[in-house]
Design a protein around this motif. Structure first.
Motif, mmCIF file in Angstrom:
data_model
loop_
_atom_site.group_PDB
_atom_site.id
_atom_site.type_symbol
_atom_site.label_atom_id
_atom_site.label_comp_id
_atom_site.label_asym_id
_atom_site.label_seq_id
_atom_site.Cartn_x
_atom_site.Cartn_y
_atom_site.Cartn_z
ATOM 1 N N UNK A 260 0.849 -1.208 0.000
ATOM 2 C CA UNK A 260 0.000 0.000 0.000
ATOM 3 C C UNK A 260 0.878 1.249 0.000
ATOM 4 N N UNK A 261 0.481 2.295 0.733
ATOM 5 C CA UNK A 261 1.201 3.560 0.672
ATOM 6 C C UNK A 261 1.616 4.079 2.048
ATOM 7 N N UNK A 262 1.856 3.131 2.981
ATOM 8 C CA UNK A 262 2.339 3.548 4.287
ATOM 9 C C UNK A 262 3.791 3.990 4.232
ATOM 10 N N UNK A 263 4.264 4.555 5.350
ATOM 11 C CA UNK A 263 5.642 5.047 5.405
ATOM 12 C C UNK A 263 6.664 3.942 5.160
ATOM 13 N N UNK A 264 6.315 2.722 5.525
ATOM 14 C CA UNK A 264 7.240 1.603 5.392
ATOM 15 C C UNK A 264 6.862 0.664 4.237
ATOM 16 N N UNK A 265 6.007 1.110 3.340
ATOM 17 C CA UNK A 265 5.598 0.295 2.193
ATOM 18 C C UNK A 265 6.510 0.611 1.011
ATOM 19 N N UNK A 266 7.538 -0.235 0.854
ATOM 20 C CA UNK A 266 8.570 0.050 -0.135
ATOM 21 C C UNK A 266 8.469 -0.795 -1.413
ATOM 22 N N UNK A 267 7.816 -1.951 -1.344
ATOM 23 C CA UNK A 267 7.906 -2.931 -2.425
ATOM 24 C C UNK A 267 7.569 -2.337 -3.788
ATOM 25 N N UNK A 268 6.497 -1.558 -3.864
ATOM 26 C CA UNK A 268 6.028 -1.052 -5.158
ATOM 27 C C UNK A 268 6.914 0.047 -5.731
ATOM 28 N N UNK A 269 7.860 0.566 -4.927
ATOM 29 C CA UNK A 269 8.693 1.676 -5.383
ATOM 30 C C UNK A 269 9.773 1.236 -6.370
ATOM 31 N N UNK A 270 10.053 -0.076 -6.405
ATOM 32 C CA UNK A 270 11.187 -0.558 -7.198
ATOM 33 C C UNK A 270 10.754 -1.370 -8.406
ATOM 34 N N UNK A 271 9.498 -1.211 -8.801
ATOM 35 C CA UNK A 271 8.960 -1.973 -9.931
ATOM 36 C C UNK A 271 8.169 -1.023 -10.826
ATOM 37 N N UNK A 272 8.371 -1.148 -12.130
ATOM 38 C CA UNK A 272 7.538 -0.416 -13.084
ATOM 39 C C UNK A 272 6.228 -1.181 -13.239
ATOM 40 N N UNK A 273 5.219 -0.720 -12.549
ATOM 41 C CA UNK A 273 3.972 -1.477 -12.434
ATOM 42 C C UNK A 273 3.043 -1.227 -13.615
ATOM 43 N N UNK A 274 2.424 -2.308 -14.096
ATOM 44 C CA UNK A 274 1.363 -2.200 -15.092
ATOM 45 C C UNK A 274 0.078 -1.717 -14.447
ATOM 46 N N UNK A 275 -0.119 -2.127 -13.207
ATOM 47 C CA UNK A 275 -1.262 -1.640 -12.435
ATOM 48 C C UNK A 275 -0.953 -1.800 -10.958
ATOM 49 N N UNK A 276 -1.635 -1.022 -10.132
ATOM 50 C CA UNK A 276 -1.461 -1.087 -8.688
ATOM 51 C C UNK A 276 -2.774 -0.658 -8.041
ATOM 52 N N UNK A 277 -3.412 -1.630 -7.387
ATOM 53 C CA UNK A 277 -4.714 -1.389 -6.799
ATOM 54 C C UNK A 277 -5.798 -1.981 -7.689
#
Length: 395
Positions: A260-277
């Motif tokens: 998600x988008x919490x302060x410690x939610x890092x996983x999605x920051x290092x991937x070029x996502x096709x979709x999120x959510x």
């Protein structure tokens, strides 16, 4: 920060599957290791099975015509001229008034066109007395009755079962061509996670990590080879480094926590996502890109995300057919649903009846134990009523 847009489930699944390619690599494995693997090519028989006409019962090989007048009050006498032990072939020929004793599977002697069950005759010395008539071909398994030479008995994409490898053995196949298992990296994140229960850990607000072992089992069930990269703390640099390593070494990567988008939610920051959510419930924060599946931390959400997305990707990678078992069932409960959400409903199925698991919550692991199937409710539905017939998918 919240999701600006939730991608409808079917749209998200299509985006994901369009990005996944079937693996071309194959290998040959011994039959004992083949169950659960995906067949890489059609299997064509090189000979008939059975390869000869054989007895389907223990009894006597005869000419059916000799028995047409047989009745219990008018038995027909035949002379037994030979008894064929198991695994042997008759030396004599059956002629009018003669019989040869055979066992199940014995090659039909020359001249015989039927087998009468031994229970249907009386025997005295070398004589048998037939009490009822038999028809030509009765109790004979004919050449090619099982499968014929040149027939495709198993198709590419078949998930091999014990009965399938039995047929492969009958065809003389010792090693079977299957798709290579995709390497699936598994990364678990969360500083709150511990490996074993402990009072000290619980006092500090820690919880036992369970996603890794569940995902390893699910990956193995659905054709993959799991590779665990450990349970990582919520450290941006460690997560980035480990994710890059897994992406380089694996065909796909599953990372749980930090979706998600919490302060410690890092996983999605290092991937070029096709979709999120997405619109799925549970598991809304699911994302995908670069062969990386960004998954929730809660086990029930992870289980739903795997079934709704990951298993379909793995099936495409190995070309698996019929990898889901769906059955019709009658609902025993009303299931209201919110428009705009694609719901994953846990079900207990038995004897055509589907009961909804009442325990809810993405962290309630026991709700998965109580279920053996799931029901999907699409975004445009407000749910189902008790008594409706629905399709469910068995675990």
């Amino acid at each position: 920060m919240e999701f600006k847009k939730l991608v409808p489930y079917r749209e998200a699944l299509k985006l994901l599957l369009d990005d996944i390619n079937e693996i071309e690599d194959t290998e040959k494995v011994p039959l004992r290791e083949a169950v659960g693997r995906v067949l890489a090519e059609d299997i064509v028989t090189e000979f008939d099975i059975p390869p000869f006409d054989r007895a389907a019962v223990d009894g006597y090989a005869i000419r059916a015509e000799d028995t047409f007048q047989a009745r219990e009050y008018n038995p027909i006498e035949l002379t037994v001229i030979e008894e064929v032990p198991a695994g042997n072939v008759a030396k004599e020929e059956v002629t009018t008034g003669k019989a040869i004793k055979v066992l199940t599977g014995t090659r039909i002697p020359k001249g015989a066109n039927a087998v009468i069950m031994q229970e249907m005759v009386k025997r005295e010395g070398d004589k048998i007395y037939v009490l009822r008539p038999v028809a030509p071909g009765q109790n004979i398994a004919f050449t090619g009755e099982d499968v014929k030479k040149g027939e495709v008995v198993l198709r590419k994409g078949t998930i091999l079962r014990p009965q399938d490898v039995a047929m492969l053995k009958a065809l003389g196949i010792k090693k079977v061509p299957v798709k290579v298992k995709p390497k699936v990296g598994i990364i678990i994140t969360g500083s709150e996670l511990i490996e074993e229960p402990s009072e000290e850990g619980f006092k500090e607000g820690k919880i036992v990590e369970t996603n890794s072992i569940m995902l390893q089992g699910l990956v193995e069930k659905f054709f993959g080879e799991p590779i665990l990269y450990g349970v990582l703390p919520d450290d941006e640099s460690i997560i980035k480094e480990t994710l890059e390593k897994a992406k380089n070494e694996c065909d796909i990567v599953l990372i749980t926590g930090g979706s998600a988008f919490g302060d410690k939610d890092y996983a999605h920051k290092f991937v070029n996502l096709l979709f999120h959510g997405t619109t799925i419930k549970p598991g809304r924060p699911f994302g995908y890109g670069e062969k990386v599946f960004i998954m929730s931390g809660y086990p029930v959400s992870v289980f739903a995300q795997f079934n709704l997305f990951v298993k379909h990707a793995l099936a495409k990678m190995v070309g698996a057919q019929n990898y889901e078992v769906k059955v019709k069932a009658i609902l025993q409960d009303d299931i209201p649903s919110q428009l705009g959400r694609y719901e994953f409903i846990k079900i207990y199925y038995e004897n055509g009846i589907a009961r909804v698991i009442k325990k809810k919550g993405s962290g309630i692991l026991s709700s998965l134990l109580a279920s053996n199937a799931y029901l999907e409710i699409p975004e445009d539905s407000e749910g189902y009523r008790r008594g409706e017939e629905v399709w469910i998918t068995l675990y």
